[in-house]
Design a protein around this motif. Structure first.
Motif, PDB file in Angstrom:
ATOM      1  N   LEU B  51      -1.707 -10.537   7.632  1.00 32.45           N
ATOM      2  CA  LEU B  51      -0.437 -10.377   7.589  1.00 32.45           C
ATOM      3  C   LEU B  51      -0.627  -8.146   6.497  1.00 32.45           C
ATOM      4  O   LEU B  51      -0.283  -7.437   6.735  1.00 32.45           O
ATOM      5  CB  LEU B  51      -0.086  -9.685   8.361  1.00 32.45           C
ATOM      6  CG  LEU B  51      -0.314 -10.688  10.143  1.00 32.45           C
ATOM      7  CD1 LEU B  51       1.077 -11.561  10.423  1.00 32.45           C
ATOM      8  CD2 LEU B  51      -1.001  -9.780  11.307  1.00 32.45           C
ATOM      9  N   ASN B  52      -0.017  -9.210   5.334  1.00 30.47           N
ATOM     10  CA  ASN B  52      -0.513  -8.005   4.559  1.00 30.47           C
ATOM     11  C   ASN B  52      -1.153  -7.283   3.761  1.00 30.47           C
ATOM     12  O   ASN B  52      -1.782  -6.081   4.454  1.00 30.47           O
ATOM     13  CB  ASN B  52      -0.616  -9.071   3.223  1.00 30.47           C
ATOM     14  CG  ASN B  52       0.953  -9.089   2.527  1.00 30.47           C
ATOM     15  OD1 ASN B  52       1.140  -9.434   1.527  1.00 30.47           O
ATOM     16  ND2 ASN B  52       1.813  -9.174   3.228  1.00 30.47           N
ATOM     17  N   PHE B  53      -2.635  -7.781   4.386  1.00 26.13           N
ATOM     18  CA  PHE B  53      -4.325  -6.659   4.548  1.00 26.13           C
ATOM     19  C   PHE B  53      -4.138  -5.837   5.625  1.00 26.13           C
ATOM     20  O   PHE B  53      -4.156  -4.436   5.580  1.00 26.13           O
ATOM     21  CB  PHE B  53      -5.030  -8.095   5.039  1.00 26.13           C
ATOM     22  CG  PHE B  53      -6.324  -7.297   4.220  1.00 26.13           C
ATOM     23  CD1 PHE B  53      -6.963  -7.052   4.014  1.00 26.13           C
ATOM     24  CD2 PHE B  53      -7.015  -6.636   5.975  1.00 26.13           C
ATOM     25  CE1 PHE B  53      -8.268  -5.664   3.633  1.00 26.13           C
ATOM     26  CE2 PHE B  53      -8.589  -5.699   5.766  1.00 26.13           C
ATOM     27  CZ  PHE B  53      -9.207  -5.762   4.606  1.00 26.13           C
ATOM     28  N   VAL B  54      -3.502  -5.869   7.018  1.00 23.51           N
ATOM     29  CA  VAL B  54      -3.522  -5.256   7.939  1.00 23.51           C
ATOM     30  C   VAL B  54      -2.637  -4.061   7.439  1.00 23.51           C
ATOM     31  O   VAL B  54      -2.426  -3.025   8.802  1.00 23.51           O
ATOM     32  CB  VAL B  54      -3.563  -6.311   9.302  1.00 23.51           C
ATOM     33  CG1 VAL B  54      -2.643  -5.288  10.699  1.00 23.51           C
ATOM     34  CG2 VAL B  54      -4.088  -6.888   9.774  1.00 23.51           C
ATOM     35  N   GLY B  55      -1.384  -5.165   7.386  1.00 24.34           N
ATOM     36  CA  GLY B  55      -0.046  -3.937   6.758  1.00 24.34           C
ATOM     37  C   GLY B  55      -0.171  -3.075   5.863  1.00 24.34           C
ATOM     38  O   GLY B  55       0.009  -1.664   6.453  1.00 24.34           O
ATOM     39  N   ALA B  56      -0.978  -2.415   4.837  1.00 23.09           N
ATOM     40  CA  ALA B  56      -1.750  -2.154   4.345  1.00 23.09           C
ATOM     41  C   ALA B  56      -2.185  -0.684   5.260  1.00 23.09           C
ATOM     42  O   ALA B  56      -2.767   0.335   4.461  1.00 23.09           O
ATOM     43  CB  ALA B  56      -2.665  -2.182   3.533  1.00 23.09           C
ATOM     44  N   PHE B  57      -2.723  -0.979   6.424  1.00 20.05           N
ATOM     45  CA  PHE B  57      -3.375   0.649   7.027  1.00 20.05           C
ATOM     46  C   PHE B  57      -2.332   1.222   7.753  1.00 20.05           C
ATOM     47  O   PHE B  57      -2.976   1.957   7.888  1.00 20.05           O
ATOM     48  CB  PHE B  57      -4.351  -0.249   7.970  1.00 20.05           C
ATOM     49  CG  PHE B  57      -5.554  -1.128   7.053  1.00 20.05           C
ATOM     50  CD1 PHE B  57      -6.832   0.375   6.646  1.00 20.05           C
ATOM     51  CD2 PHE B  57      -6.037  -2.206   6.093  1.00 20.05           C
ATOM     52  CE1 PHE B  57      -7.841  -0.516   5.231  1.00 20.05           C
ATOM     53  CE2 PHE B  57      -6.889  -2.948   5.725  1.00 20.05           C
ATOM     54  CZ  PHE B  57      -7.763  -1.899   5.137  1.00 20.05           C
ATOM     55  N   LEU B  58      -1.297   0.585   7.946  1.00 17.17           N
ATOM     56  CA  LEU B  58      -0.707   1.492   9.060  1.00 17.17           C
ATOM     57  C   LEU B  58       0.111   2.487   8.214  1.00 17.17           C
ATOM     58  O   LEU B  58       0.022   3.218   9.118  1.00 17.17           O
ATOM     59  CB  LEU B  58       0.872   0.511   9.170  1.00 17.17           C
ATOM     60  CG  LEU B  58       0.781  -1.053   9.367  1.00 17.17           C
ATOM     61  CD1 LEU B  58       1.930  -1.567   9.933  1.00 17.17           C
ATOM     62  CD2 LEU B  58      -0.213  -1.348  11.653  1.00 17.17           C
ATOM     63  N   SER B  59       0.080   2.510   7.087  1.00 11.76           N
ATOM     64  CA  SER B  59       0.772   3.917   6.723  1.00 11.76           C
ATOM     65  C   SER B  59       0.464   4.883   5.768  1.00 11.76           C
ATOM     66  O   SER B  59      -0.284   2.965   4.355  1.00 11.76           O
ATOM     67  CB  SER B  59       2.358   4.083   7.140  1.00 11.76           C
ATOM     68  OG  SER B  59       2.836   5.167   6.455  1.00 11.76           O
ATOM     69  N   GLY B 188       3.275  -5.789   3.374  1.00  8.73           N
ATOM     70  CA  GLY B 188       1.922  -5.136   2.814  1.00  8.73           C
ATOM     71  C   GLY B 188       1.686  -3.756   2.811  1.00  8.73           C
ATOM     72  O   GLY B 188       0.955  -3.175   2.342  1.00  8.73           O
ATOM     73  N   THR B 189       2.518  -3.081   4.068  1.00 11.33           N
ATOM     74  CA  THR B 189       2.423  -2.028   3.926  1.00 11.33           C
ATOM     75  C   THR B 189       2.989  -0.884   2.980  1.00 11.33           C
ATOM     76  O   THR B 189       2.802  -0.390   2.525  1.00 11.33           O
ATOM     77  CB  THR B 189       2.781  -0.916   5.592  1.00 11.33           C
ATOM     78  OG1 THR B 189       2.144  -0.207   5.358  1.00 11.33           O
ATOM     79  CG2 THR B 189       4.408  -0.739   5.884  1.00 11.33           C
ATOM     80  N   ASP B 217     -10.360   6.048   1.924  1.00 16.49           N
ATOM     81  CA  ASP B 217     -10.211   4.712   2.069  1.00 16.49           C
ATOM     82  C   ASP B 217     -10.811   3.824   1.547  1.00 16.49           C
ATOM     83  O   ASP B 217      -9.718   2.548   1.513  1.00 16.49           O
ATOM     84  CB  ASP B 217     -11.321   5.290   3.243  1.00 16.49           C
ATOM     85  CG  ASP B 217     -11.049   5.472   4.432  1.00 16.49           C
ATOM     86  OD1 ASP B 217      -9.837   6.280   4.732  1.00 16.49           O
ATOM     87  OD2 ASP B 217     -12.182   6.662   5.516  1.00 16.49           O
ATOM     88  N   TRP B 218     -12.209   4.252   0.389  1.00 17.48           N
ATOM     89  CA  TRP B 218     -12.073   3.165  -0.045  1.00 17.48           C
ATOM     90  C   TRP B 218     -10.749   2.376  -1.536  1.00 17.48           C
ATOM     91  O   TRP B 218     -10.827   1.074  -1.660  1.00 17.48           O
ATOM     92  CB  TRP B 218     -13.089   3.726  -1.035  1.00 17.48           C
ATOM     93  CG  TRP B 218     -12.696   4.207  -2.525  1.00 17.48           C
ATOM     94  CD1 TRP B 218     -13.081   5.358  -2.222  1.00 17.48           C
ATOM     95  CD2 TRP B 218     -12.265   3.866  -3.448  1.00 17.48           C
ATOM     96  NE1 TRP B 218     -12.693   6.189  -3.414  1.00 17.48           N
ATOM     97  CE2 TRP B 218     -11.749   5.663  -3.886  1.00 17.48           C
ATOM     98  CE3 TRP B 218     -12.514   2.827  -4.541  1.00 17.48           C
ATOM     99  CZ2 TRP B 218     -11.992   5.282  -5.701  1.00 17.48           C
ATOM    100  CZ3 TRP B 218     -11.587   3.057  -5.419  1.00 17.48           C
ATOM    101  CH2 TRP B 218     -11.281   4.394  -6.353  1.00 17.48           C
ATOM    102  N   ALA B 223      -6.673  -1.723  -2.107  1.00 17.36           N
ATOM    103  CA  ALA B 223      -5.938  -2.434  -2.528  1.00 17.36           C
ATOM    104  C   ALA B 223      -4.737  -3.388  -1.209  1.00 17.36           C
ATOM    105  O   ALA B 223      -4.756  -4.483  -1.629  1.00 17.36           O
ATOM    106  CB  ALA B 223      -4.718  -1.323  -2.650  1.00 17.36           C
ATOM    107  N   ALA B 224      -5.860  -3.148  -0.095  1.00 17.40           N
ATOM    108  CA  ALA B 224      -4.910  -3.752   1.080  1.00 17.40           C
ATOM    109  C   ALA B 224      -5.849  -5.612   0.643  1.00 17.40           C
ATOM    110  O   ALA B 224      -5.401  -6.439   0.374  1.00 17.40           O
ATOM    111  CB  ALA B 224      -5.849  -3.470   2.399  1.00 17.40           C
ATOM    112  N   SER B 225      -7.200  -5.471  -0.305  1.00 16.21           N
ATOM    113  CA  SER B 225      -7.754  -6.688  -0.435  1.00 16.21           C
ATOM    114  C   SER B 225      -7.493  -7.253  -1.077  1.00 16.21           C
ATOM    115  O   SER B 225      -7.107  -8.247  -1.495  1.00 16.21           O
ATOM    116  CB  SER B 225      -9.072  -6.874  -0.561  1.00 16.21           C
ATOM    117  OG  SER B 225      -9.619  -5.997   0.062  1.00 16.21           O
TER     118      SER B 225
END
Lengths: 81, 367
Positions: B51-59, B188-189, B217-218, B223-225
Motif C-alpha cells: 500500500l506504500n507503493f500504491v499510495g505513491a501514485f495517488l497525488s 506512501g503518498t 513517470d519514471w 520513488a514508489a518502489s
C-alpha cells in the motif's frame, strides 16, 4: 513578513475540517456496524427477531457508510486539487 | 557527461533516502495493527509495503510543493540538492542510532534549505512557503491528529462500550485491516512524494526539465518502489525489536488512531503540505491513548518528539550546508558528490556493523 499572510488559512482549514469529518465519521460508521452486528446476534438469540432485524439494518447502513467514506476519500485524493 | 553523472548520483542518493524513509517509518505504520493482534507481523509488513507503493501514485501535490514551493528552483544546482539529501540521510542515521523519534520529512526539507542558504543566500529560500507550507502544518498536524484520535475513541466507546467485548474486539481488529491499509496508503503518498519532488528539483536544476515541469513517470515509479522496499526490509528489523517499543492499546484505540492519522495525512497531502508522518501518527496514537486514560501515554516520548522536532530542521540544515561546502572544494562537477557518497557508504557500513553488535533484538515469537 507577517504570519497571518504567509499561512495558507484556506488549505489549513480544509485539512482541519476534512480530518475531523473523515476521522470521526469513519469511526462512527464502523462502530455503528459493530453495534448493529453484535446487538442483532444477541437479540436474535434471545428470540427478538423484529428488534434483531432493526439492528441488522443498522449494521448494513454502518458498513455502507464506512465503505463509502473510504472510497470517497480515495477519489478525492486522486482528483486534482 | 559530468552533469549527467551528478544527476545520476543525486537520483541514487534520493532513492537511498526514500528507502531509509520507508525503513525508518515501518514501525509507525504497522505497530498498531501488530500490537492489537489485528494482523500478524509478516502479513502487516507486506501489506504496508504494497500500500506504500500504491499510495505513491495517488497525488503529486506534495511533490510540487517540494520542487517549487520551498526553494527557488532557478537558483538551485544538483550539488545543492545533493547536500540537502546528505543532510537528511545523515540526520536520519544519527537519530536512528540514538533512538530519537525524528522526522525524515523535516530532515529532507532542512537539508535542502541549509545547502541552498549557504550556496545562494536567503534569495534561494522561499520563506513564505517554508513557514506557510511546512512549519505551520508541521505544528498543526500532530495536534489535530491527537484531537481526532481522542474524539474518535470517545465516539467508539460511547457506541460499543457496553457490548460484549469479544465480538467488538474481533470487529475492530477486522476494521484495523482497513484503517491500517489507509494509514499505509497515506504514508506512501505523502513521504514518497518528497523524494519525487527532490528528484524533480534536481532534474530542473540540471536542465533536464523546464522550471515548473511535472514529475516524470519514471520518477514516480522509482520513488514508489524505493519506499515500498524500504518498508518491507525495515519491517523485519521492526518485527524483531517491536516487543519493547509498542504502546499497549486495545483494538478500538488502534482503529481510532490509525483512522485519525490516515485522515490528517491524506487531507494534508491533498493540499500539498509535506508533513511529518511520524509525528502525525504519534499524535493520533497519543490522542487515542489519552482519551481512555491520560496516564497511559508515555509523555516522556512526547517530550522527545518535541525535542527532535525542534532539532531536526536546524541540524539537517547544518549538515546539508557543510556537505555542500565539502562538495564545492572539488569544484562544480560530479567529483565532490562522488567523494562524499563513498564516505557516507563507509560511515553507514560502520554504523550498521556497530549497531548490530549491540544487544540481540527480540524475535517476533517473543514479542
Amino acid at each position: 513578513m507577517r504570519l497571518g499572510t504567509v499561512v495558507e488559512w484556506g488549505d489549513l482549514l480544509q485539512v482541519v475540517w476534512s480530518s475531523l469529518v473523515a476521522g470521526l465519521g469513519v469511526t462512527f460508521a464502523f462502530s455503528l456496524t459493530l453495534l448493529g452486528a453484535t446487538r442483532a446476534v444477541d437479540l436474535r438469540r434471545d428470540g427478538h427477531a423484529g428488534a434483531a432485524s432493526v439492528f441488522a439494518v443498522v449494521m448494513v447502513v454502518g458498513l455502507i457508510a464506512t465503505a463509502a467514506a473510504i472510497v470517497f476519500g480515495i477519489v478525492v485524493m486522486t482528483s486534482k486539487n | 557527461m559530468d552533469s549527467d553523472a551528478i544527476v545520476v548520483i543525486v537520483v541514487a542518493t534520493a532513492l537511498a533516502f526514500d528507502f531509509t524513509n520507508g525503513f525508518h517509518d515501518t514501525a509507525n505504520v504497522v505497530a498498531t495493527s501488530i500490537s492489537t493482534r489485528a494482523m500478524n507481523p509478516r502479513l502487516a509488513v507486506i501489506y504496508a509495503a504494497i500500500l506504500n507503493f500504491v499510495g505513491a501514485f495517488l497525488s503529486l501535490a506534495v511533490a510540487a510543493t517540494i520542487a517549487s514551493g520551498i526553494v527557488e528552483a532557478d537558483l538551485i544546482t544538483p550539488q545543492i540538492v545533493f547536500g540537502g539529501l546528505v543532510g537528511a540521510i545523515a540526520w536520519n542515521l544519527i537519530t536512528w542510532y540514538f533512538g530519537l523519534p525524528s522526522s525524515s520529512s523535516h530532515a529532507l526539507i532542512g537539508g535542502v534549505v541549509g545547502a541552498a542558504l549557504v550556496a545562494e543566500g536567503t534569495d534561494a529560500v522561499i520563506s513564505d512557503g517554508l513557514i506557510g507550507k511546512v512549519a505551520v502544518p508541521a505544528l498543526v498536524a500532530p495536534i489535530l491528529a491527537f484531537v481526532v484520535g481522542g474524539l474518535a475513541i470517545l465516539i467508539a466507546y460511547r457506541l460499543v462500550g457496553r457490548l460484549r467485548p469479544g465480538p467488538v474486539t474481533r470487529g475492530f481488529r477486522i476494521g484495523q485491516v482497513l484503517s491500517g491499509g489507509m494509514l499505509a496508503l497515506a504514508h506512501g503518498t505523502n513521504d514518497a512524494q518528497k523524494t519525487m519532488g527532490v528528484i524533480t528539483l534536481a532534474l530542473i536544476a540540471n536542465g533536464n526539465l523546464d522550471s515548473g515541469a511535472t514529475t516524470p513517470d519514471w520518477v514516480i515509479v522509482s520513488a514508489a518502489s524505493a519506499i515500498a522496499l524500504g518498508t518491507y526490509f525495515g519491517g523485519w528489523r521492526i518485527i524483531r525489536t517491536m516487543g519493547s517499543r509498542i504502546i499497549k492499546m486495545d483494538a478500538a484505540q488502534g482503529f481510532a488512531a490509525q483512522g485519525a492519522g490516515a485522515a490528517v495525512i491524506l487531507a494534508s497531502t491533498h493540499v500539498g503540505f509535506p508533513l511529518s508522518t511520524t509525528h502525525t501518527i504519534s499524535g493520533a496514537v497519543m490522542g487515542a491513548g489519552a482519551a481512555k486514560r491520560f496516564s497511559a501515554v508515555r509523555w516522556g516520548v512526547a517530550g522527545n518528539i518535541v525535542v527532535a522536532w525542534v532539532l531536526t530542521l536546524p541540524a539537517a540544515a547544518g549538515i546539508g550546508a557543510v556537505t555542500y561546502g565539502i562538495t564545492r572544494v572539488f569544484g562544480t562537477g560530479a567529483v565532490g558528490p562522488a567523494v562524499v557518497s563513498v564516505l557516507i557508504l563507509i560511515a553507514v557500513g560502520a554504523a550498521f556493523a556497530r549497531r548490530l553488535q549491540q544487544g540481540s533484538p527480540i524475535t517476533a515469537a517473543e514479542s
